[in-house]
Scaffold this active site. Structure first.
Site, mmCIF file in Angstrom:
data_model
loop_
_atom_site.group_PDB
_atom_site.id
_atom_site.type_symbol
_atom_site.label_atom_id
_atom_site.label_comp_id
_atom_site.label_asym_id
_atom_site.label_seq_id
_atom_site.Cartn_x
_atom_site.Cartn_y
_atom_site.Cartn_z
ATOM 1 N N LEU A 23 0.853 -1.185 0.000
ATOM 2 C CA LEU A 23 0.000 0.000 0.000
ATOM 3 C C LEU A 23 0.889 1.235 0.000
ATOM 4 O O LEU A 23 1.692 1.423 0.921
ATOM 5 C CB LEU A 23 -0.896 0.024 1.236
ATOM 6 C CG LEU A 23 -1.809 1.257 1.342
ATOM 7 C CD1 LEU A 23 -2.985 1.139 0.375
ATOM 8 C CD2 LEU A 23 -2.318 1.476 2.761
ATOM 9 N N TYR A 58 5.823 12.446 3.646
ATOM 10 C CA TYR A 58 4.372 12.305 3.472
ATOM 11 C C TYR A 58 3.632 12.858 4.695
ATOM 12 O O TYR A 58 2.409 12.961 4.681
ATOM 13 C CB TYR A 58 3.970 10.850 3.252
ATOM 14 C CG TYR A 58 4.588 10.171 2.043
ATOM 15 C CD1 TYR A 58 5.310 10.888 1.084
ATOM 16 C CD2 TYR A 58 4.452 8.798 1.859
ATOM 17 C CE1 TYR A 58 5.883 10.256 -0.004
ATOM 18 C CE2 TYR A 58 5.020 8.159 0.763
ATOM 19 C CZ TYR A 58 5.741 8.883 -0.159
ATOM 20 O OH TYR A 58 6.310 8.246 -1.232
ATOM 21 N N GLU A 120 15.721 8.332 -1.283
ATOM 22 C CA GLU A 120 14.545 8.652 -2.104
ATOM 23 C C GLU A 120 14.899 9.174 -3.493
ATOM 24 O O GLU A 120 14.213 8.874 -4.465
ATOM 25 C CB GLU A 120 13.656 9.665 -1.370
ATOM 26 C CG GLU A 120 12.303 9.828 -2.003
ATOM 27 C CD GLU A 120 11.232 10.340 -1.042
ATOM 28 O OE1 GLU A 120 10.142 10.636 -1.524
ATOM 29 O OE2 GLU A 120 11.492 10.452 0.163
ATOM 30 N N HIS A 143 22.555 20.680 -3.239
ATOM 31 C CA HIS A 143 23.711 20.466 -2.370
ATOM 32 C C HIS A 143 24.585 19.400 -3.025
ATOM 33 O O HIS A 143 24.074 18.365 -3.460
ATOM 34 C CB HIS A 143 23.213 19.982 -1.001
ATOM 35 C CG HIS A 143 24.305 19.779 0.001
ATOM 36 N ND1 HIS A 143 24.974 20.820 0.595
ATOM 37 C CD2 HIS A 143 24.833 18.644 0.534
ATOM 38 C CE1 HIS A 143 25.860 20.337 1.452
ATOM 39 N NE2 HIS A 143 25.800 19.022 1.423
ATOM 40 N N ILE A 280 -8.735 -0.208 -2.150
ATOM 41 C CA ILE A 280 -7.682 -0.924 -1.416
ATOM 42 C C ILE A 280 -7.958 -2.428 -1.488
ATOM 43 O O ILE A 280 -7.064 -3.225 -1.797
ATOM 44 C CB ILE A 280 -7.613 -0.447 0.052
ATOM 45 C CG1 ILE A 280 -7.051 0.983 0.128
ATOM 46 C CG2 ILE A 280 -6.756 -1.399 0.896
ATOM 47 C CD1 ILE A 280 -7.164 1.627 1.505
#
Length: 313
Positions: A23, A58, A120, A143, A280
């Site tokens: 999920l 998130y 990420e 950076h 779902i």
């Protein structure tokens, strides 16, 4: 690949294993009502999901952690049943920030470890409190980063037991090779999370990763929301595709279920994001049928190299 709801995990190169269906919990904190992620994760666990994909940015890891703990308290699951993936954000690439960032995630989740921790993006923003640092002209402040040094700090997190497995996201072949060819490499990335769906099948990257025992985790496996602030909305919506709908009719499935089944049959892990209870549950109903070799080839031929999530930053 014989896939059933009970046996829908694939091995990772470090001996761990990852459920093929997870999920996704991506949410825009400005638009998502409080508590909706908490409810979605609880519904998903009840439906049979054991893989939850999250991230510090998130802003809902506290809800994910609460849902997992509530389901453990109910006796529905044990901690080891759940596979949680967390992510190292772009402002936290300097090696000295990696472990404290993961520790912060664990504190928010109120868990002792994550099952998978990933970088990420292969580029860094200026470290600091601003998650999306910009200059006076509104341009992102980047950076200079040494991905190999960041990776060594990730390895130390695995050694400390804070993450069972470590991987990357949005890395191309060159960036993966940079890590894998690093002198003194202790652990190679077990996974690479990238956009992957029938309009963007990633054949070359998938083949390279297969050769090196790196599992592809596909985000936006159903295309994605039509939010023009971050999505290329000029691309056709995947779930309206005539072929996916025609094959769906044959199996009494939705176009979404066909798109998900297509990827898991290729050994690609999928993490569809939904906070809608019906969807779902529907997304989980993909282990009771198989696509034929001909259907797999037909869906593969839909590839348009369409990237919905353009990562314009």
């Amino acid at each position: 690949m014989n896939l059933t709801a009970e046996n829908h995990r694939i091995p990772l190169s470090d001996g761990n294993s990852i459920p093929l269906l997870g999920l996704g919990t991506y949410a825009d904190p400005q638009k998502t009502p409080k508590g909706s992620c908490l409810e979605a994760v609880k519904i998903a666990i009840d439906a049979g999901y054991r893989h939850i994909d999250g991230a510090f940015v998130y802003f809902n890891e506290h809800e994910v952690g609460q849902a997992i703990r509530e389901k453990i308290a109910e006796g529905k699951i044990k901690r080891e049943d759940i596979f949680y993936c967390g992510k190292l954000w772009n402002t936290c690439h300097p090696p000295e920030l990696v472990r404290p960032t993961l520790e912060k995630t664990l504190k928010i989740l109120q868990l002792d470890y994550v099952d998978l921790y990933i970088i990420e993006l292969p580029m860094a923003f200026k470290p600091g409190d601003a998650l999306y640092p910009r200059d006076e002209n509104g341009k992102f402040i980047y950076h200079e980063t040494d991905l190999c040094a960041t990776w060594e700090a990730m390895e130390a997190c695995k050694d400390a037991g804070l993450a069972k497995s470590i991987g990357v996201s949005n890395f191309n072949r060159r960036q993966l090779e940079m890590i894998m060819n690093k002198p003194g490499l202790k652990y190679k990335p077990v996974s690479n999370q990238v956009e992957c769906h029938p309009y963007f099948t990633q054949p070359k990257l998938l083949e390279f990763c297969r050769q090196h025992d790196i599992v592809i985790v596909g985000y936006s496996p159903l295309g994605t929301s039509r939010d023009e602030s971050w999505v290329n909305v000029s691309s056709p919506p995947l779930l309206k595709d005539p072929l996916l709908n025609a094959i769906g009719k044959k199996y009494n499935k939705t176009a979404a279920q066909i798109a998900l089944r297509f990827n898991i049959q290729r050994g690609v892990v999928v993490i569809p994001k939904s906070f809608n209870p019906q969807r779902i549950r529907e997304n989980f109903q993909i282990f009771d049928f198989s696509l034929t070799e001909k259907e797999m080839k037909e869906i593969e031929a839909l590839n348009k190299n369409v990237r919905y999530v353009e990562l314009l930053m």
